[in-house]
Design a protein around this motif. Structure first.
Motif, PDB file in Angstrom:
ATOM      1  N   ILE A  65       0.827  -1.202   0.000  1.00 39.24           N
ATOM      2  CA  ILE A  65       0.000   0.000   0.000  1.00 39.24           C
ATOM      3  C   ILE A  65       0.865   1.258   0.000  1.00 39.24           C
ATOM      4  O   ILE A  65       0.450   2.309  -0.486  1.00 39.24           O
ATOM      5  CB  ILE A  65      -0.952   0.019   1.224  1.00 39.24           C
ATOM      6  N   LEU A  66       2.091   1.119   0.532  1.00 33.36           N
ATOM      7  CA  LEU A  66       3.010   2.255   0.579  1.00 33.36           C
ATOM      8  C   LEU A  66       3.562   2.602  -0.804  1.00 33.36           C
ATOM      9  O   LEU A  66       4.198   3.648  -0.975  1.00 33.36           O
ATOM     10  CB  LEU A  66       4.166   1.961   1.536  1.00 33.36           C
ATOM     11  N   PHE A  67       3.336   1.718  -1.766  1.00 33.22           N
ATOM     12  CA  PHE A  67       3.843   1.947  -3.112  1.00 33.22           C
ATOM     13  C   PHE A  67       2.717   2.214  -4.114  1.00 33.22           C
ATOM     14  O   PHE A  67       2.959   2.256  -5.321  1.00 33.22           O
ATOM     15  CB  PHE A  67       4.671   0.740  -3.576  1.00 33.22           C
ATOM     16  N   LYS A  68       1.501   2.392  -3.592  1.00 36.03           N
ATOM     17  CA  LYS A  68       0.356   2.678  -4.444  1.00 36.03           C
ATOM     18  C   LYS A  68       0.235   4.185  -4.668  1.00 36.03           C
ATOM     19  O   LYS A  68       0.312   4.973  -3.717  1.00 36.03           O
ATOM     20  CB  LYS A  68      -0.930   2.155  -3.804  1.00 36.03           C
ATOM     21  N   ARG A  69       0.032   4.580  -5.912  1.00 36.50           N
ATOM     22  CA  ARG A  69      -0.128   5.996  -6.213  1.00 36.50           C
ATOM     23  C   ARG A  69      -1.338   6.581  -5.503  1.00 36.50           C
ATOM     24  O   ARG A  69      -1.303   7.734  -5.039  1.00 36.50           O
ATOM     25  CB  ARG A  69      -0.262   6.188  -7.732  1.00 36.50           C
ATOM     26  N   SER A  70      -2.413   5.797  -5.393  1.00 36.37           N
ATOM     27  CA  SER A  70      -3.640   6.286  -4.748  1.00 36.37           C
ATOM     28  C   SER A  70      -3.407   6.651  -3.291  1.00 36.37           C
ATOM     29  O   SER A  70      -4.075   7.539  -2.754  1.00 36.37           O
ATOM     30  CB  SER A  70      -4.745   5.229  -4.848  1.00 36.37           C
ATOM     31  N   THR A  71      -2.459   5.970  -2.636  1.00 41.37           N
ATOM     32  CA  THR A  71      -2.155   6.262  -1.231  1.00 41.37           C
ATOM     33  C   THR A  71      -1.641   7.689  -1.088  1.00 41.37           C
ATOM     34  O   THR A  71      -2.086   8.449  -0.209  1.00 41.37           O
ATOM     35  CB  THR A  71      -1.110   5.279  -0.692  1.00 41.37           C
ATOM     36  N   TYR A  72      -0.732   8.078  -1.938  1.00 45.22           N
ATOM     37  CA  TYR A  72      -0.131   9.405  -1.851  1.00 45.22           C
ATOM     38  C   TYR A  72      -1.082  10.486  -2.353  1.00 45.22           C
ATOM     39  O   TYR A  72      -1.080  11.601  -1.832  1.00 45.22           O
ATOM     40  CB  TYR A  72       1.192   9.415  -2.621  1.00 45.22           C
ATOM     41  N   ILE A  73      -1.897  10.149  -3.348  1.00 45.46           N
ATOM     42  CA  ILE A  73      -2.906  11.102  -3.812  1.00 45.46           C
ATOM     43  C   ILE A  73      -3.914  11.359  -2.703  1.00 45.46           C
ATOM     44  O   ILE A  73      -4.312  12.505  -2.446  1.00 45.46           O
ATOM     45  CB  ILE A  73      -3.618  10.571  -5.074  1.00 45.46           C
ATOM     46  N   GLY A  74      -4.336  10.283  -2.019  1.00 51.25           N
ATOM     47  CA  GLY A  74      -5.290  10.424  -0.915  1.00 51.25           C
ATOM     48  C   GLY A  74      -4.725  11.245   0.224  1.00 51.25           C
ATOM     49  O   GLY A  74      -5.410  12.117   0.776  1.00 51.25           O
ATOM     50  N   ALA A  75      -3.464  11.001   0.601  1.00 50.01           N
ATOM     51  CA  ALA A  75      -2.838  11.738   1.695  1.00 50.01           C
ATOM     52  C   ALA A  75      -2.678  13.216   1.345  1.00 50.01           C
ATOM     53  O   ALA A  75      -2.978  14.101   2.160  1.00 50.01           O
ATOM     54  CB  ALA A  75      -1.477  11.124   2.019  1.00 50.01           C
ATOM     55  N   ALA A  76      -2.222  13.484   0.127  1.00 52.85           N
ATOM     56  CA  ALA A  76      -2.020  14.871  -0.295  1.00 52.85           C
ATOM     57  C   ALA A  76      -3.343  15.620  -0.394  1.00 52.85           C
ATOM     58  O   ALA A  76      -3.444  16.789   0.003  1.00 52.85           O
ATOM     59  CB  ALA A  76      -1.299  14.907  -1.644  1.00 52.85           C
TER      60      ALA A  76
END
Length: 296
Positions: A65-76
């Motif tokens: 999950i730490l390497f999913k683009r959606s994770t960083y988009i969601g956090a940002a």
């Protein structure tokens, strides 16, 4: 609507109701508690609590999950929502900022569903959203005149778009991971993004019992618990429907304002509240059309 879909919709509504207590909680925050510092502390406490709960329940499975683009988009996008929403409220006032941010989020969610997910929200969603957004405008403004700050309006639209993007990105993650893990990871990353603001703004208000109580309520109740409920609900219903259901938030805030803060609710605001309820009823009860051309 089948029983399973009703249960998921109810979880989203419960999450929105808990979000509706945010304004009342901030009202009781001690002097010196700035909106941005409150938002940063809220994410830090909420994200940490969800991560701890997920760890204790054994839900932290799948480091990918730490390497999913959606994770960083969601956090940002969640960090962006905190900053843009509070900034818009400061520039335009509570009424205008709330109307534009909360009212625009379902529209952005519908566009994301249509353009990105290739899902047609359907006429039922369109009618219910229009009715609910109109009700939200009347509820928050009470029919009074609002001062317009175009820069503030644009920032409020950014808040609405940020929330819709957060919901869309976490919706993708919920197809793979548990709601606890998704919410915990995304919120913790969002808190890290906002952490520099904790160094800029004074946190002396947290040293008081009142300030600590407000922070814990915002972090544990309106963030950790509310967003886990919302994520569970989001995992079982369409994106555009979930975001429209969150328009129950201003209704809750208005009710609390009347009964706890002794605010006056005008006849126009009361009518607006009724329209929000009507829109949610249309969305939740009307039998969906079961075909590929119109997904509800």
């Amino acid at each position: 609507m089948n029983h399973k879909e009703f249960r998921y919709s109810l979880m989203v509504l419960l999450g929105a109701i808990l979000w509706g207590t945010i304004g009342t909680a901030q009202h009781f925050a001690p002097e010196g508690a700035t909106p941005i510092s409150i938002g940063a502390v809220r994410l830090a406490i909420g994200g940490g609590a969800i991560m701890l709960y997920a760890f204790l329940k054994g839900k932290l499975n799948g480091k990918e999950i730490l390497f999913k683009r959606s994770t960083y988009i969601g956090a940002a996008s969640m960090a962006s929502f905190q900053l843009t929403f509070f900034a818009a409220v400061l520039m335009t006032g509570v009424a205008m900022g709330t109307v534009v941010a909360i009212g625009s989020a379902p529209i952005f969610a519908g566009l994301i569903s249509l353009i990105v997910n290739k899902e047609s929200p359907g006429i039922k969603w369109l009618v219910s959203t229009l009715v609910s957004v109109l009700g939200c405008i009347l509820l928050v403004t009470g029919g009074g005149d609002l001062s317009v700050n175009m820069n503030g309006i644009l920032i409020a639209l950014g808040a609405g778009a940020s929330y819709a993007v957060y919901t869309a990105s976490t919706k993708n993650l919920l197809d793979i991971y548990s709601p606890e893990m998704v919410t915990g990871v995304v919120f913790t990353m969002g808190a890290i993004i906002l952490s520099p603001f904790l160094l800029i703004y004074s946190l002396d208000w947290l040293k008081t019992a009142q300030g600590l109580g407000v922070a814990l309520h915002l972090g544990l109740v309106t963030t950790a618990f509310a967003y886990v409920l919302f994520s569970y609900g989001l995992s079982g219903i369409k994106l555009h429907k979930a975001v429209t259901l969150t328009l129950a938030e201003p209704v809750t805030a208005a009710i609390l304002g009347v009964f706890l803060l002794k605010e006056q609710l005008s006849m126009i605001s009361g009518f607006g509240m009724g329209l929000v309820f009507a829109g949610l009823v249309i969305l939740s009860i009307t039998r969906p059309v079961r075909n590929k051309e119109s997904l509800t």
